[in-house]
Design a protein around this motif. Structure first.
Motif, PDB file in Angstrom:
ATOM      1  N   GLY A   1       1.040  -1.148   0.257  1.00  0.00           N
ATOM      2  CA  GLY A   1      -0.130  -0.283  -0.468  1.00  0.00           C
ATOM      3  C   GLY A   1       0.749   1.655   0.050  1.00  0.00           C
ATOM      4  N   PHE A   2       1.568   1.222  -0.404  1.00  0.00           N
ATOM      5  CA  PHE A   2       2.908   2.480  -0.455  1.00  0.00           C
ATOM      6  C   PHE A   2       3.949   2.039  -1.535  1.00  0.00           C
ATOM      7  CE2 PHE A   2       1.192   1.502   3.371  1.00  0.00           C
ATOM      8  CZ  PHE A   2       1.863   2.612   4.712  1.00  0.00           C
ATOM      9  N   ALA A   3       4.011   3.092  -1.680  1.00  0.00           N
ATOM     10  CA  ALA A   3       4.783   3.386  -3.697  1.00  0.00           C
ATOM     11  C   ALA A   3       6.644   2.818  -3.114  1.00  0.00           C
ATOM     12  CB  ALA A   3       5.071   4.844  -3.982  1.00  0.00           C
ATOM     13  N   THR A   4       7.206   2.669  -2.331  1.00  0.00           N
ATOM     14  CA  THR A   4       8.139   2.304  -1.934  1.00  0.00           C
ATOM     15  C   THR A   4       8.526   1.916  -0.687  1.00  0.00           C
ATOM     16  OG1 THR A   4       8.900   4.571  -0.693  1.00  0.00           O
ATOM     17  CG2 THR A   4       9.272   4.360  -3.082  1.00  0.00           C
ATOM     18  N   SER A   5       9.556   0.457  -0.465  1.00  0.00           N
ATOM     19  CA  SER A   5       9.847   0.253   0.540  1.00  0.00           C
ATOM     20  C   SER A   5       9.964   0.533   1.222  1.00  0.00           C
ATOM     21  CB  SER A   5      10.481  -1.600   0.188  1.00  0.00           C
ATOM     22  OG  SER A   5      11.516  -1.732  -0.562  1.00  0.00           O
ATOM     23  N   ARG A   6      10.043  -0.419   2.996  1.00  0.00           N
ATOM     24  CA  ARG A   6      10.803   0.410   3.549  1.00  0.00           C
ATOM     25  C   ARG A   6      12.267  -0.141   3.914  1.00  0.00           C
ATOM     26  NH1 ARG A   6       7.679  -2.696   9.218  1.00  0.00           N
ATOM     27  NH2 ARG A   6       9.872  -2.311  10.028  1.00  0.00           N
ATOM     28  N   GLU A   7      12.774  -1.695   2.548  1.00  0.00           N
ATOM     29  CA  GLU A   7      14.234  -1.522   2.710  1.00  0.00           C
ATOM     30  C   GLU A   7      14.606  -0.311   1.834  1.00  0.00           C
ATOM     31  OE1 GLU A   7      12.041  -5.188   4.177  1.00  0.00           O
ATOM     32  OE2 GLU A   7      11.733  -3.897   2.348  1.00  0.00           O
TER      33      GLU A   7
ATOM     34  N   ARG B   1      11.233   9.448  -6.831  1.00  0.00           N
ATOM     35  CA  ARG B   1      10.727   9.422  -7.970  1.00  0.00           C
ATOM     36  C   ARG B   1      11.676   9.095  -8.837  1.00  0.00           C
ATOM     37  NH1 ARG B   1       8.989  15.332  -8.544  1.00  0.00           N
ATOM     38  NH2 ARG B   1       9.784  14.880 -10.898  1.00  0.00           N
ATOM     39  N   VAL B   2      12.671   8.411  -8.443  1.00  0.00           N
ATOM     40  CA  VAL B   2      13.788   7.633  -9.264  1.00  0.00           C
ATOM     41  C   VAL B   2      13.735   6.121  -9.140  1.00  0.00           C
ATOM     42  CG1 VAL B   2      15.939   7.463 -10.129  1.00  0.00           C
ATOM     43  CG2 VAL B   2      15.209   9.811  -9.172  1.00  0.00           C
ATOM     44  N   LEU B   3      13.246   5.810  -8.160  1.00  0.00           N
ATOM     45  CA  LEU B   3      12.815   4.580  -7.399  1.00  0.00           C
ATOM     46  C   LEU B   3      12.219   3.838  -8.328  1.00  0.00           C
ATOM     47  CD1 LEU B   3      13.567   4.180  -3.600  1.00  0.00           C
ATOM     48  CD2 LEU B   3      15.045   3.038  -5.834  1.00  0.00           C
TER      49      LEU B   3
ATOM     50  N   ILE C   1       3.681   9.538  -2.981  1.00  0.00           N
ATOM     51  CA  ILE C   1       4.742   8.873  -3.289  1.00  0.00           C
ATOM     52  C   ILE C   1       6.008   9.705  -2.148  1.00  0.00           C
ATOM     53  CG2 ILE C   1       4.496   7.870  -5.845  1.00  0.00           C
ATOM     54  CD1 ILE C   1       7.002   9.337  -6.542  1.00  0.00           C
ATOM     55  N   GLY C   2       6.097  11.065  -2.246  1.00  0.00           N
ATOM     56  CA  GLY C   2       6.756  12.078  -1.485  1.00  0.00           C
ATOM     57  C   GLY C   2       6.486  11.368  -0.015  1.00  0.00           C
TER      58      GLY C   2
ATOM     59  N   MET D   1       5.942   9.645   5.558  1.00  0.00           N
ATOM     60  CA  MET D   1       5.440   9.362   6.892  1.00  0.00           C
ATOM     61  C   MET D   1       5.385   7.921   7.330  1.00  0.00           C
ATOM     62  SD  MET D   1       4.658  12.523   8.382  1.00  0.00           S
ATOM     63  CE  MET D   1       6.581  12.802   8.185  1.00  0.00           C
ATOM     64  N   TRP D   2       5.011   7.128   6.789  1.00  0.00           N
ATOM     65  CA  TRP D   2       5.155   5.846   6.700  1.00  0.00           C
ATOM     66  C   TRP D   2       6.588   4.921   6.684  1.00  0.00           C
ATOM     67  CZ3 TRP D   2       2.938   1.514   7.576  1.00  0.00           C
ATOM     68  CH2 TRP D   2       3.260   0.199   7.417  1.00  0.00           C
ATOM     69  N   HIS D   3       7.991   6.037   6.236  1.00  0.00           N
ATOM     70  CA  HIS D   3       8.794   4.805   6.416  1.00  0.00           C
ATOM     71  C   HIS D   3       9.393   5.381   8.058  1.00  0.00           C
ATOM     72  CE1 HIS D   3       8.973   2.417   3.084  1.00  0.00           C
ATOM     73  NE2 HIS D   3       8.742   3.827   2.629  1.00  0.00           N
ATOM     74  N   THR D   4       9.026   6.491   8.484  1.00  0.00           N
ATOM     75  CA  THR D   4       9.660   7.612   9.203  1.00  0.00           C
ATOM     76  C   THR D   4       9.185   7.698  10.728  1.00  0.00           C
ATOM     77  OG1 THR D   4       8.377   8.697   9.513  1.00  0.00           O
ATOM     78  CG2 THR D   4      10.776   9.599   8.509  1.00  0.00           C
TER      79      THR D   4
END
Length: 491
Positions: free
Chosen positions: A109-115, A137-139, A293-294, A299-302
């Motif tokens: 449910g997020f554009a990028t992974s925690r890794e 953006r690049v990923l 995606i920003g 917020m999710w990752h932090t």
């Protein structure tokens, strides 16, 4: 994965991207205990249960739908092995990891992974969102041309998106998408009425018609409506406020995304397609994508990166309790037009867009020194899109500056001049935005100087506030301002 394994989906994991196939067996659980833990907004409780029950109805025999007091009771009735996508709260994540026979998969449910976030964050002294946003953006390949170059030549067009609202108080846009309620909504409303009458649960806010998608079909229709009719105007006015238009040009899709009905990647793709086809300007597409995606991913990752102690951060030693009028959403007892209007929106809708949240609600709480954990909990409970992971960075970090600047470069404190510039609230207010003393002193203007005076030593090293802190010594009536604001009961 074994064929017999059933996918357990929490109530914020309701979209198809939480399954590994269209016919995968599903477990859905409606836990009564969840609504007893906090005093949620009535419309938030209604939306959550409506979305969960709609999903169960859609899946039919593909899903086992259990209504129990607790999750553990429900799991005791399921004999087959389960898998679950990583939950969105630490408590739920710890719970599922401690269960036998449950496979915990990476979160979705997020554009990028925690890794990917941890790889980016490794060894950095500063974790500013703007740097992460460019990496995201690049990923994801979003708004990127050629050799990792930003589409249009710039990564961020925020400076073009700070226009005040139109002087006539109206945006030339169709209204936001509105779903139609059905018999499931009626059933949920009756169940909540009964539970409240029995004293089992208690809510804040007012009941009202459901304003947000509760199904995947509704969420897709709302996304299409936003991109087609409202996205073009999002960029210029995304930071503006109007007393008669709580939605402005915003998408109102955050609740659908946070229920898992929409994947942020598909929303970003729809906005990029609209720009590449010439249907919306780049500044609107980029501004919206930056929110997805920003900021949302950040917020999710932090939330996970900073750990459990982050929610207890209190760098400014703010310890005041939330006043009753604020906690109870008593908008009618507030005289300041901006705060009364925004608080009324929360009371009647369980939602307002990000600038009133930050610069009216959060700004006032910051100036008054309310305890940041209590402010974060209030936002979590009172907003239909509020979740623990959402509010940690947004409230503890950005709004209340309780983390001492780990994700922002300065506190988001501002006086009445900002609100006057970016809204029409001050036109019909009993207070003057330029006044800091007297009976017509704006509580935001006076409160701003009280905030700086109270935190002068703690903020002394913040270079962005250096000019304002130097001005403290030049304000002859500062003692009067501080004394008045310290004892102000309500604005």
């Amino acid at each position: 994965m074994a064929d017999a394994e059933r996918r357990w989906c929490f109530a914020d994991q309701l979209g198809p991207h939480f399954l590994d196939g269209g016919d995968q067996p599903v477990l859905l659980v409606e836990s009564r205990a969840v609504l007893r833990r906090r005093r949620f907004h009535r419309q938030k409780a209604h939306l959550l249960l409506s979305a969960l029950r709609h999903r169960a109805a859609e899946l039919g025999e593909q899903a086992v739908f259990l209504r129990t007091d607790t999750y553990r009771q429900a799991l005791g009735r399921v004999k087959e092995p389960l898998s679950v996508c990583g939950p969105t709260s630490r408590a739920a994540a710890a719970f599922v990891r401690g269960l036998d026979g449950v496979t915990v998969l990476p979160s979705r449910g997020f554009a990028t992974s925690r890794e990917e976030f941890e790889e980016w964050a490794g060894g950095r002294d500063s974790l500013l969102m703007e740097s992460f946003y460019r990496r995201a953006r690049v990923l994801t390949g979003t708004l990127v041309d050629g050799d990792e170059a930003p589409a249009g030549g710039k990564w961020n067009l925020d400076k073009e998106n700070r226009e005040p609202p139109p002087r006539d108080g109206r945006l030339p846009l169709p209204g936001p998408y509105r779903p139609e309620e059905d018999e499931i909504d009626e059933e949920v409303r009756a169940d909540l009425d009964a539970a409240e009458a029995d004293g089992e649960v208690s809510f804040v806010g007012r009941d009202g018609p459901r304003r947000f998608p509760a199904t995947r079909a509704e969420a897709l229709a709302a996304l299409d409506h936003f991109v087609e009719h409202r996205l073009a105007g999002f960029g210029p006015y995304e930071d503006a406020m109007l007393s008669g238009d709580p939605a402005m040009s915003h998408s109102l899709l955050s609740a659908a995304m946070n229920l898992g009905l929409l994947d942020p990647a598909e929303c970003a793709a729809a906005a990029e397609t609209a720009w590449r086809e010439g249907r919306v300007p780049l500044r609107s597409a980029e501004g919206y994508i930056r929110q997805l995606i920003g900021w949302r991913d950040y917020m999710w990752h932090t939330y996970w990166h900073f750990g459990r102690a982050y929610a207890r951060s209190n760098a400014l030693r703010a310890r005041r309790r939330l006043p009753r009028w604020f906690a109870e959403l008593d908008a009618d007892s507030v005289r300041a037009h901006c705060l009364s209007s925004v608080l009324r929106d929360v009371r009647d809708r369980g939602w307002t867009h990000h600038i009133p949240r930050l610069m009216v609600l959060g700004n006032y709480a910051l100036q008054r020194g309310w305890h940041p954990a209590a402010v974060s909990d209030w936002f979590h409970r009172c907003f239909v899109d509020g979740y623990e992971w959402v509010m940690a960075g947004n409230v503890i970090g950005m709004s209340q500056y309780a983390d001492g600047g780990r994700i922002t470069t300065k506190p988001y404190a501002a006086g009445g001049a900002y609100i006057n510039r970016m809204s029409d609230f001050c036109q019909d207010c009993v207070y003057r935005p330029t006044a800091r003393t007297g009976d017509d002193a704006c509580p935001y203007t006076a409160g701003y100087w009280w905030f700086l005076a109270r935190n002068e030593e703690r903020l002394a090293d913040n270079w962005r506030l250096a000019p304002q802190l130097r001005n403290l010594d030049r304000i002859e009536d500062l003692d009067e301002v501080v004394a008045r604001e310290r004892h102000r009961k309500r604005p």
